[in-house]
Design an enzyme around this catalytic site. Structure first.
Site, short mmCIF file in Angstrom:
data_model
loop_
_atom_site.label_atom_id
_atom_site.label_comp_id
_atom_site.label_asym_id
_atom_site.label_seq_id
_atom_site.Cartn_x
_atom_site.Cartn_y
_atom_site.Cartn_z
N CYS A 87 -24.86 25.66 -10.23
CA CYS A 87 -26.05 25.45 -10.81
C CYS A 87 -26.32 25.80 -11.92
N CYS A 92 -27.28 22.08 -12.56
CA CYS A 92 -28.69 21.85 -12.57
C CYS A 92 -29.03 22.19 -14.06
N LYS A 95 -27.04 20.54 -16.96
CA LYS A 95 -27.39 19.23 -16.84
C LYS A 95 -28.94 18.90 -17.22
N TYR A 229 -25.33 11.07 -7.81
CA TYR A 229 -26.28 11.98 -8.56
C TYR A 229 -25.07 12.16 -10.03
N GLU A 233 -26.39 10.96 -13.72
CA GLU A 233 -26.82 11.66 -14.29
C GLU A 233 -26.39 12.01 -15.79
N HIS A 498 -56.64 11.63 -13.42
CA HIS A 498 -56.61 10.80 -14.54
C HIS A 498 -56.54 10.99 -15.97
N GLU A 503 -50.96 9.90 -10.15
CA GLU A 503 -52.52 9.26 -9.33
C GLU A 503 -51.95 8.07 -8.85
P1 FAD Z 1 -22.20 27.63 -6.02
O1 FAD Z 1 -23.62 27.69 -6.60
O2 FAD Z 1 -21.27 26.65 -6.09
O3 FAD Z 1 -21.62 29.00 -6.05
C1 FAD Z 1 -20.34 29.63 -5.17
C2 FAD Z 1 -19.92 30.59 -6.05
O4 FAD Z 1 -18.72 30.98 -5.35
C3 FAD Z 1 -19.08 30.20 -7.39
O5 FAD Z 1 -19.60 31.10 -8.40
C4 FAD Z 1 -17.67 30.10 -7.20
O6 FAD Z 1 -16.86 30.34 -8.13
C5 FAD Z 1 -17.58 31.38 -6.24
N1 FAD Z 1 -16.50 31.31 -5.19
C6 FAD Z 1 -15.61 30.22 -4.54
N2 FAD Z 1 -14.68 30.75 -4.00
C7 FAD Z 1 -14.57 32.19 -3.99
C8 FAD Z 1 -13.81 33.16 -3.75
N3 FAD Z 1 -12.76 32.92 -3.02
N4 FAD Z 1 -14.17 34.39 -3.96
C9 FAD Z 1 -15.22 34.77 -4.70
N5 FAD Z 1 -16.08 33.87 -5.42
C10 FAD Z 1 -15.65 32.76 -4.97
N6 FAD Z 1 -28.70 20.91 -7.28
C11 FAD Z 1 -30.06 20.75 -7.54
O7 FAD Z 1 -31.08 21.25 -6.71
N7 FAD Z 1 -30.76 20.29 -8.68
C12 FAD Z 1 -29.84 19.78 -9.68
O8 FAD Z 1 -30.31 19.29 -10.71
C13 FAD Z 1 -28.46 19.96 -9.25
N8 FAD Z 1 -27.93 19.40 -10.37
C14 FAD Z 1 -26.36 19.45 -10.26
C15 FAD Z 1 -25.52 19.03 -11.33
C16 FAD Z 1 -24.29 19.11 -11.11
C17 FAD Z 1 -23.25 18.31 -12.16
C18 FAD Z 1 -23.73 19.53 -10.07
C19 FAD Z 1 -22.12 19.85 -9.97
C20 FAD Z 1 -24.54 20.05 -8.82
C21 FAD Z 1 -25.86 19.92 -9.08
N9 FAD Z 1 -26.67 20.57 -8.15
C22 FAD Z 1 -27.93 20.39 -8.32
C23 FAD Z 1 -26.05 21.22 -6.81
C24 FAD Z 1 -26.10 22.44 -6.91
O9 FAD Z 1 -25.46 23.26 -8.14
C25 FAD Z 1 -25.19 23.18 -5.87
O10 FAD Z 1 -25.87 22.69 -4.44
C26 FAD Z 1 -25.53 24.72 -5.75
O11 FAD Z 1 -25.12 25.32 -6.88
C27 FAD Z 1 -24.85 25.34 -4.21
O12 FAD Z 1 -25.06 26.69 -4.29
P2 FAD Z 1 -23.86 27.54 -3.57
O13 FAD Z 1 -24.47 29.00 -3.44
O14 FAD Z 1 -23.64 26.96 -2.17
O15 FAD Z 1 -22.57 27.61 -4.25
P1 NDP Z 2 -21.46 12.22 -4.04
O1 NDP Z 2 -20.55 12.60 -2.86
O2 NDP Z 2 -22.76 12.25 -3.64
O3 NDP Z 2 -20.74 10.92 -4.56
C1 NDP Z 2 -19.64 10.77 -4.90
C2 NDP Z 2 -19.58 9.28 -5.61
O4 NDP Z 2 -18.27 9.13 -6.07
C3 NDP Z 2 -19.91 8.05 -4.99
O5 NDP Z 2 -20.69 7.03 -5.67
C4 NDP Z 2 -18.61 7.38 -4.44
O6 NDP Z 2 -18.67 6.23 -3.93
C5 NDP Z 2 -17.87 8.05 -5.32
N1 NDP Z 2 -16.33 8.05 -4.99
C6 NDP Z 2 -15.68 8.78 -4.20
N2 NDP Z 2 -14.49 8.83 -4.34
C7 NDP Z 2 -14.15 7.85 -5.04
C8 NDP Z 2 -12.94 7.17 -5.54
N3 NDP Z 2 -11.80 7.72 -5.22
N4 NDP Z 2 -12.81 6.35 -6.63
C9 NDP Z 2 -14.08 5.85 -6.96
N5 NDP Z 2 -15.13 6.36 -6.82
C10 NDP Z 2 -15.26 7.30 -5.70
O7 NDP Z 2 -20.86 13.36 -5.10
P2 NDP Z 2 -21.67 13.88 -6.48
O8 NDP Z 2 -20.41 14.60 -6.86
O9 NDP Z 2 -22.45 13.03 -7.20
O10 NDP Z 2 -22.59 14.81 -6.04
C11 NDP Z 2 -22.45 15.98 -5.23
C12 NDP Z 2 -23.55 16.62 -4.69
O11 NDP Z 2 -24.03 17.40 -5.59
C13 NDP Z 2 -24.73 15.70 -4.22
O12 NDP Z 2 -24.75 15.17 -2.91
C14 NDP Z 2 -26.10 16.63 -4.71
O13 NDP Z 2 -26.52 17.05 -3.41
C15 NDP Z 2 -25.59 17.61 -5.35
N6 NDP Z 2 -26.30 17.32 -6.94
C16 NDP Z 2 -27.68 17.08 -6.99
C17 NDP Z 2 -28.28 16.79 -8.11
C18 NDP Z 2 -29.79 17.00 -8.24
O14 NDP Z 2 -30.45 17.52 -7.60
N7 NDP Z 2 -30.45 16.09 -9.16
C19 NDP Z 2 -27.42 16.36 -9.32
C20 NDP Z 2 -25.97 16.40 -9.21
C21 NDP Z 2 -25.63 16.69 -7.71
P3 NDP Z 2 -19.16 5.39 -2.47
O15 NDP Z 2 -20.66 5.72 -2.31
O16 NDP Z 2 -18.52 4.43 -2.61
O17 NDP Z 2 -18.11 6.58 -1.62
#
Ligand code: FAD
Ligand code: NDP
Length: 524
Positions: A87, A92, A95, A229, A233, A498, A503
């Site tokens: 995140c 997050c 992004k 997502y 995004e 408003h 609203e």
């Molecule tokens: P993470 O935050 O992924 O933390 C896991 C940590 O463990 C990492 O630092 C990793 O390097 C470490 N780790 C892994 N394996 C090991 C190991 N063997 N030893 C030591 N350390 C290790 N969520 C939202 O709510 N709002 C958003 O707007 C949003 N936007 C997102 C945008 C993008 C592009 C992405 C990819 C995700 C987004 N998410 C968003 C999802 C959110 O980031 C994740 O759900 C959240 O970070 C999950 O938290 P976590 O604690 O499970 O893992």
């Molecule tokens: P998702 O697993 O939600 O979506 C994957 C997307 O990639 C789908 O559209 C899927 O299509 C497509 N896809 C999968 N495999 C292939 C392939 N081989 N070739 C082409 N297209 C493919 O993953 P995201 O990475 O977008 O998000 C992961 C999670 O991170 C989300 O579920 C969300 O919870 C979290 N997140 C939250 C955000 C927020 O809160 N604003 C922002 C970003 C991430 P199909 O539907 O056909 O399977």
């Protein structure tokens, strides 16, 4: 015998006994581990991301001895970052800031309608934006380290894997090994972006969300593969800062979300310059002599092969849980072999009762930061604070930060119908025009709200879907109402503020069933 006597004496005085050794073979720093009650820590958290840090800090606050281990494996492109997890570093935070950068560009275009003299052309500098965002992220990395120190949580920058049910081996960047043992272990290792297999050039030339926010130079003309997502995004803010962006989606946008809302999201993006290639799957990427990437894809609709050139290919095709390197079998922790996620129960416990998994790595959990954080805090309170409160994963609100934001909580219309039957579901809806759009002459064709309710009075609200500016801010407040079991009747008795977009929710009078025109005009 001497050590055992010392241990006994210390335990009698209420102190925990730690038995550290330097293993002669290989210089492995070790702990006795093994039997419960003789561990280095009360709690060891693997993963310093959203869930792990929250859990560790809460446990320390409750007076326990806690360690967090975190290690970031560089992306295949070599991108690396600091403490805080997905995140903070590659999710997050960067992004949302880049999304805001794009919204600002749009506002600058609106500004002249409001009397501002804005020089033309309006240009965007990627390097400046990226540096500012990256500096903010680095300040957050530092902040997390300070917070851990303040709360006396021991932090190790090591890659962890299980040795047995109470012991974890950590390896530093430099290859040094150490052993840590704990009474309770929480796995919070999150996930990493997926790369496609069997596509020539995919790994070599493609990047993912682990790289995009850390690029020093603008990605230029970009192909974003995926339609959920992350894909939408990223495509949204990249288009918003003026880049030529194409989204390639193989099926539907935003699978799992309300599909009427999802179509409006992509319709809005299309009308603001993002190109969509529907039903297409990439098959090959090659690098041309001028450095451009030539992408070949199959068009599932026409059945033909097509080609295009891009500066960047961004894979946004989902994420893989970080369970592969954990040696979970050594501890007996079960995963679902289909998706590699850790199987957990309602207590977040794995197949081994004192080992837990929270956040993205756990099966069946929303992949969202606030759910990981709350799950982590509640788990620590159950373990050390005499609480029995479980995490409730129902009615979790979320927002997709596309150029027109989509916020929702509760059931989609499709899910509501599937669960309750068409006859028992009433959907109230409205198109609306945000006041700010009027003077700026902005098109509001996709500004739309719908509330999905049970038909039977008092019409319990099952889901709320809001497409418009500041959707996250709007949805958060209504999520409380829905969590508390709000009915349509109660929402209708809520006085609006408003003039706002929020609203419009408390003014939703037209049901889909009535067939009346849901286009709202003026101050109604
Ligand atoms: P993470 O935050 O992924 O933390 C896991 C940590 O463990 C990492 O630092 C990793 O390097 C470490 N780790 C892994 N394996 C090991 C190991 N063997 N030893 C030591 N350390 C290790 N969520 C939202 O709510 N709002 C958003 O707007 C949003 N936007 C997102 C945008 C993008 C592009 C992405 C990819 C995700 C987004 N998410 C968003 C999802 C959110 O980031 C994740 O759900 C959240 O970070 C999950 O938290 P976590 O604690 O499970 O893992
Ligand atoms: P998702 O697993 O939600 O979506 C994957 C997307 O990639 C789908 O559209 C899927 O299509 C497509 N896809 C999968 N495999 C292939 C392939 N081989 N070739 C082409 N297209 C493919 O993953 P995201 O990475 O977008 O998000 C992961 C999670 O991170 C989300 O579920 C969300 O919870 C979290 N997140 C939250 C955000 C927020 O809160 N604003 C922002 C970003 C991430 P199909 O539907 O056909 O399977």
């Amino acid at each position: 015998a001497v050590m055992a006597a010392v241990a006994l004496a210390l335990r009698r005085r209420g102190m925990r006994f730690r038995w550290r050794i330097w293993a002669s073979a290989g210089g492995v720093r070790g702990a006795a581990g093994g039997a419960a009650g003789q561990q280095d820590y009360d709690l060891l958290v693997i993963g310093g991301g959203s869930g792990g840090l929250a859990c560790a800090k809460e446990a320390a606050q409750l007076g326990r001895k806690v360690a967090v281990v975190d290690y970031v494996e560089p992306s295949p492109r070599g991108t690396r970052w600091g403490l805080g997890g997905t995140c903070v570093n590659v999710g997050c935070i960067p992004k949302k800031l880049m999304h805001y950068a794009a919204l600002l560009g749009h506002m600058i275009q609106d500004a002249h309608h409001y009397g501002w003299e804005v020089g033309q052309p309006i240009l965007h500098d990627w390097e400046k934006m990226a540096e500012a965002v990256q500096n903010h992220v680095k300040s957050l990395n530092w902040g997390h380290r300070v917070q851990l120190q303040d709360r006396k949580v021991k932090y190790f920058n090591i890659k962890a894997s299980f040795v047995n049910q109470h012991t974890v081996r950590g390896i530093t960047k430099g290859g040094k090994e150490m052993l840590l043992s704990a009474e309770h272990i929480v796995i919070a290792t999150g996930g990493r972006p997926k790369y496609p297999t069997h596509i020539e050039g995919a790994l070599e030339y493609g990047i993912t969300s682990d790289d995009i926010f850390w690029l020093k130079k603008s990605p230029g003309k970009t192909l974003v593969v995926g339609a959920s997502y992350v894909a939408l995004e990223c495509a949204g803010f990249l288009t918003g800062i003026g880049l030529d962006i194409t989204v390639m989606m193989r099926s539907i946008p935003l699978r799992g979300f309300d599909q009427q809302m999802s179509s409006l999201v992509t319709e809005h993006m299309e009308s603001h310059g993002t190109r969509f290639l529907r039903g297409c799957i990439p098959s090959r990427i090659r690098k041309l002599p001028d450095g451009q990437l030539q992408v070949t894809w199959e068009d599932g609709i026409s059945g033909k092969e097509d080609m295009g050139t891009f500066d960047t290919v961004l894979w946004a095709i989902g994420r893989v849980p970080e369970t592969r390197c954990l040696n979970l079998e050594k501890a007996g922790v079960n995963i679902n072999p289909k998706n590699q996620k850790i199987v957990v129960d309602s207590q977040e416990a794995t197949s081994i009762p004192h080992i837990y998994a929270i956040g993205d790595v756990a099966e069946g959990r929303p992949e969202l930061t606030p759910t990981a954080i709350m799950a982590g805090r509640l788990l620590a309170q159950r373990l050390f604070g005499q609480s029995s409160d479980l995490m409730d994963y129902d009615n979790v609100p979320t927002t997709v930060f596309t150029p027109l934001e989509y916020g929702c909580v509760g059931l989609s219309e499709e899910e509501a119908v599937a669960r309750h039957g068409q006859e028992h579901v009433e959907v109230y809806h409205a198109y609306y025009k945000p006041l700010e759009f009027t003077v700026a002459e902005r098109d509001a064709s996709q500004c739309y709200i719908k509330m999905v309710c049970l038909r039977e009075p008092p019409q319990l609200v099952l889901g709320l879907h809001f497409l418009g500016p500041n959707a996250g801010e709007v949805t958060q407040g209504f999520a409380l109402g829905i969590k508390c079991g709000a009915s349509y009747a109660q929402v209708m008795r809520t006085v609006g503020i408003h003039p706002t977009c929020s609203e419009e929710v408390v003014k939703l009078r037209i049901s889909k069933r009535s067939g009346l025109d849901p286009t709202v005009t003026g101050c109604g």
